[in-house]
Design an enzyme around this catalytic site. Structure first.
Site, PDB file in Angstrom:
ATOM      1  CB  CYS A 195      -8.705  -4.056  -4.405  1.00  0.00           C
ATOM      2  SG  CYS A 195      -7.490  -2.792  -3.943  1.00  0.00           S
TER       3      CYS A 195
ATOM      4  CB  CYS B 169      -5.229  -1.360  -1.826  1.00  0.00           C
ATOM      5  SG  CYS B 169      -6.564  -0.581  -0.935  1.00  0.00           S
TER       6      CYS B 169
ATOM      7  CB  CYS C 233     -10.948  -2.364  -0.271  1.00  0.00           C
ATOM      8  SG  CYS C 233     -10.295  -1.527  -1.732  1.00  0.00           S
TER       9      CYS C 233
ATOM     10  CD  GLU D 123      -5.348  -5.878  -1.510  1.00  0.00           C
ATOM     11  OE1 GLU D 123      -4.806  -4.767  -1.374  1.00  0.00           O
ATOM     12  OE2 GLU D 123      -6.133  -6.366  -0.670  1.00  0.00           O
TER      13      GLU D 123
ATOM     14  CG  ASN E 252      -0.407  -0.245   2.513  1.00  0.00           C
ATOM     15  OD1 ASN E 252       0.598  -0.939   2.647  1.00  0.00           O
ATOM     16  ND2 ASN E 252      -1.024   0.315   3.539  1.00  0.00           N
TER      17      ASN E 252
ATOM     18  CD  GLU F 185      -1.496   4.662   4.624  1.00  0.00           C
ATOM     19  OE1 GLU F 185      -1.041   5.524   5.393  1.00  0.00           O
ATOM     20  OE2 GLU F 185      -2.185   3.698   5.003  1.00  0.00           O
TER      21      GLU F 185
HETATM   22  N1  THU Z   1      -5.184  -1.642   2.479  1.00  0.00           N
HETATM   23  C1  THU Z   1      -4.615  -2.417   1.525  1.00  0.00           C
HETATM   24  O1  THU Z   1      -3.541  -2.093   0.995  1.00  0.00           O
HETATM   25  N2  THU Z   1      -5.259  -3.563   1.169  1.00  0.00           N
HETATM   26  C2  THU Z   1      -6.391  -4.033   1.760  1.00  0.00           C
HETATM   27  O2  THU Z   1      -6.889  -5.078   1.381  1.00  0.00           O
HETATM   28  C3  THU Z   1      -6.996  -3.280   2.845  1.00  0.00           C
HETATM   29  C4  THU Z   1      -6.471  -1.920   3.078  1.00  0.00           C
HETATM   30  C5  THU Z   1      -4.473  -0.430   2.928  1.00  0.00           C
HETATM   31  C6  THU Z   1      -5.044   0.887   2.481  1.00  0.00           C
HETATM   32  C7  THU Z   1      -4.539   1.817   3.566  1.00  0.00           C
HETATM   33  O3  THU Z   1      -3.222   2.239   3.232  1.00  0.00           O
HETATM   34  C8  THU Z   1      -4.470   0.951   4.804  1.00  0.00           C
HETATM   35  O4  THU Z   1      -4.456  -0.403   4.340  1.00  0.00           O
HETATM   36  C9  THU Z   1      -5.609   1.156   5.780  1.00  0.00           C
HETATM   37  O5  THU Z   1      -6.832   1.014   5.164  1.00  0.00           O
END
Ligand code: THU
Length: 129
Positions: free
Chosen positions: A89, A53, A86, A55, A42, A44
């Site tokens: 994704c 994310c 999510c 994925e 991920n 941010e």
């Molecule tokens: N996140 C992912 O990278 N993949 C997921 O399946 C769930 C959430 C990340 C997004 C964000 O940076 C952090 O987790 C909190 O939501």
């Protein structure tokens, strides 16, 4: 094929996560239909909605390398329960994966197995046709 290699790849990818806001690091590894593995973490952003994310980073990296079909996805996170992709994704994944095995695993080694069609049923029904 066993998941060992994919899990190791997702675990390593998680260490690259840029998650200064949520502090929640996620790694993903996706296996293309030719066996090649692509990873993501991920990433941010201060403008929270721009966060991507793990994925989507993994599958977009694979698509940029010319892959168009995939077999398995592993999501690796440090959570009490395994994390599944999510909604955004899931929609991105289904563009390239009619059937995708999804394995979610946490640091404790708890595994959860499902499929993309279970996570996102009727994903393309009625769209553009
Ligand atoms: N996140 C992912 O990278 N993949 C997921 O399946 C769930 C959430 C990340 C997004 C964000 O940076 C952090 O987790 C909190 O939501």
């Amino acid at each position: 094929m066993k998941y060992d290699t994919l899990i190791a790849a997702a675990k390593a990818a998680r260490l690259q996560a840029y998650a200064p806001y949520s502090k929640f690091q996620v790694g993903a590894a996706i296996e293309a239909d030719d066996g090649m593995i692509f990873t993501g973490c991920n990433v941010e952003n201060l403008s929270f909605g721009l966060t991507v994310c793990a994925e989507r980073v993994a599958i977009n990296t694979a698509v940029a390398a010319g892959k168009r079909a995939f077999r398995k996805l592993v999501v690796f996170a440090d959570s009490s329960e395994p994390v599944t992709p999510c909604g955004a994704c899931r929609q991105v994944l289904v563009e390239f994966c009619d059937e995708l095995e999804v394995c979610s695993i946490n640091l404790a080694g708890n595994e959860h197995h499902t499929t993309l069609s279970v996570l996102l049923p009727r994903a393309k029904a009625g769209i553009l046709g």
